[in-house]
Design a protein around this motif. Structure first.
Motif, PDB file in Angstrom:
ATOM      1  N   GLN A  88       0.840  -1.201   0.000  1.00  0.00           N
ATOM      2  CA  GLN A  88       0.000   0.000   0.000  1.00  0.00           C
ATOM      3  C   GLN A  88       0.874   1.248   0.000  1.00  0.00           C
ATOM      4  O   GLN A  88       1.745   1.423   0.855  1.00  0.00           O
ATOM      5  N   VAL A  89       0.637   2.100  -0.989  1.00  0.00           N
ATOM      6  CA  VAL A  89       1.327   3.387  -1.040  1.00  0.00           C
ATOM      7  C   VAL A  89       0.746   4.261   0.083  1.00  0.00           C
ATOM      8  O   VAL A  89      -0.474   4.431   0.164  1.00  0.00           O
ATOM      9  N   PRO A  90       1.589   4.806   0.956  1.00  0.00           N
ATOM     10  CA  PRO A  90       1.065   5.539   2.120  1.00  0.00           C
ATOM     11  C   PRO A  90       0.585   6.957   1.806  1.00  0.00           C
ATOM     12  O   PRO A  90       0.292   7.718   2.731  1.00  0.00           O
ATOM     13  N   TYR A  91       0.494   7.315   0.541  1.00  0.00           N
ATOM     14  CA  TYR A  91       0.079   8.663   0.171  1.00  0.00           C
ATOM     15  C   TYR A  91      -0.990   8.595  -0.921  1.00  0.00           C
ATOM     16  O   TYR A  91      -1.221   7.549  -1.528  1.00  0.00           O
ATOM     17  N   GLY A  92      -1.606   9.713  -1.175  1.00  0.00           N
ATOM     18  CA  GLY A  92      -2.488   9.811  -2.317  1.00  0.00           C
ATOM     19  C   GLY A  92      -1.660   9.882  -3.592  1.00  0.00           C
ATOM     20  O   GLY A  92      -0.749  10.713  -3.698  1.00  0.00           O
ATOM     21  N   VAL A  93      -1.939   9.018  -4.547  1.00  0.00           N
ATOM     22  CA  VAL A  93      -1.178   8.982  -5.800  1.00  0.00           C
ATOM     23  C   VAL A  93      -1.861   9.887  -6.816  1.00  0.00           C
ATOM     24  O   VAL A  93      -3.059   9.725  -7.099  1.00  0.00           O
ATOM     25  N   GLU A 105      -6.326   7.650  -3.414  1.00  0.00           N
ATOM     26  CA  GLU A 105      -5.854   7.729  -2.040  1.00  0.00           C
ATOM     27  C   GLU A 105      -5.311   6.387  -1.569  1.00  0.00           C
ATOM     28  O   GLU A 105      -6.020   5.386  -1.523  1.00  0.00           O
ATOM     29  N   LYS A 106      -4.041   6.368  -1.257  1.00  0.00           N
ATOM     30  CA  LYS A 106      -3.361   5.207  -0.676  1.00  0.00           C
ATOM     31  C   LYS A 106      -3.707   3.901  -1.416  1.00  0.00           C
ATOM     32  O   LYS A 106      -4.250   2.963  -0.827  1.00  0.00           O
TER      33      LYS A 106
END
Length: 349
Positions: free
Chosen positions: A257-262, A275-276
């Motif tokens: 999981q990407v911890p930020y909004g892409v 988002e994430k």
């Protein structure tokens, strides 16, 4: 002949997760897909489900799109000899028995009649690693000999293969190899036969196979000796036979999981924000089944790992398949993994 097959019946809208439970509890490697009146619509195996997972389905998806709709069947009036001949010709392990109305009334198992419980396929276990990430634990003990659940990891692996009928073990050893050999000997105390191959230098997870060319004449397993898993090795073997690749790699799903909004951008324009997001990948599980033909792609006397072998097979146009695993799996590479393995062992094995 199994006449009580109610526990093997599922409907087309059953989830893949439920179907797996039916297959595992039924202990005959198959589920019978029927309509509301019991008419046979098709069959479903563990391999069908794993192929569905590779296509992007989840365990909550229904079996509607993956079950086999034209299974081989026998009639209640067929003789045992006739059923056996059908099974041998089709290379089947079991055949549904139907009546004149097409309703499934029994399941005829073939395995006990045509194949021994013990298999001759060899199991190559790579047990020569240093285990540096485990610090003092492996200073005087090879990692496969670390105790998890009051016995060495390697013993658990060997016992798991033995329970599935694979009792011909080859151990590739290097670091502190005498401790492994003194413990296991020829394997007779553990119900198996063990041969040792000594790596005089580290050769990688595939390079050591060059030392075994004269030992491997039929499809064989290769597995890292620092894994804990309850994968059904017989299902991996059957999958390899059915798919008929030169090599099969067991894979497991890994989520990140990407911890930020892409932010998606075209030129300087923001087109969307996710988002994430969670990205899913398949990663190697360190368990393989290989056909002897792969040995010609393994160089002599050089470090060569499994990813390099599979890359070479792919470049040469050879068919390499993947076998997704959903069972328990743990790579004991770090101290936290070792602690987790000891916490979970009794609940899994």
């Amino acid at each position: 002949m199994k006449n009580n097959i109610d526990h093997l019946r599922i409907t087309p809208n059953a989830s893949m997760h439920y179907a797996l439970q039916v297959i595992d509890k039924g202990a005959v490697q198959i589920a019978l897909v029927v309509d509301e009146v019991g008419k046979l619509l098709g069959t479903l195996t563990d391999g069908d489900i794993r192929r569905g997972l590779l296509k992007g389905l989840s365990l909550e998806s229904s079996v509607e799109s993956i079950y086999y709709r034209t299974p081989t069947v026998a009639m209640v009036t067929d003789t045992n000899e006739a059923i056996l001949q059908i099974a041998l010709r089709k290379k089947l392990h079991q055949i549904p028995i139907i009546n004149e109305e097409g309703k499934v009334v029994a399941l005829r198992e073939i395995d006990d009649l045509v194949q021994p419980s013990q298999k001759s396929n060899k199991v190559v276990l790579m047990a020569g690693g240093l285990g540096k990430r485990l610090g003092d634990l492996t200073r005087n003990t090879p990692k496969p000999m670390l105790n998890v659940g009051n016995k060495p990891i390697l013993q658990t692996i060997i016992e798991s293969f033995s329970k599935s009928g694979y009792t011909s073990i080859v151990l590739s050893v290097n670091y502190l190899s005498h401790k492994i050999e003194n413990y296991f000997g020829d394997g007779s105390n553990f119900g198996v036969t063990i041969e040792y191959v000594h790596e005089t230098e580290r050769m990688g997870t595939a390079g050591a196979l060059s030392l075994m060319r004269n030992m491997l004449s039929e499809p064989f397993f290769v597995m890292n000796a620092d894994l804990l898993t309850n994968v059904d090795f017989e299902k991996l073997h059957q999958f390899h036979i059915m798919q008929n690749p030169v090599a099969t790699m067991a894979v497991r799903e890994y989520d990140f999981q990407v911890p930020y909004g892409v932010v998606n951008i075209e030129d300087d324009r923001v087109t969307s924000i996710i988002e994430k997001p969670v990205h899913k990948f398949f990663v190697s599980a360190g368990i393989y089944m290989l056909s002897p033909a792969v040995l010609e792609y393994v160089p002599d006397g050089h470090f060569f790992d499994m990813p390099s072998l599979f890359d070479k097979l792919i470049q040469e146009g050879q068919y390499a398949s993947s076998f997704p695993i959903h069972e328990y799996w743990l790579d004991i590479g770090r101290m936290s993994d070792f602690e987790r393995a000891n916490d979970e062992f009794n609940g899994v094995f």
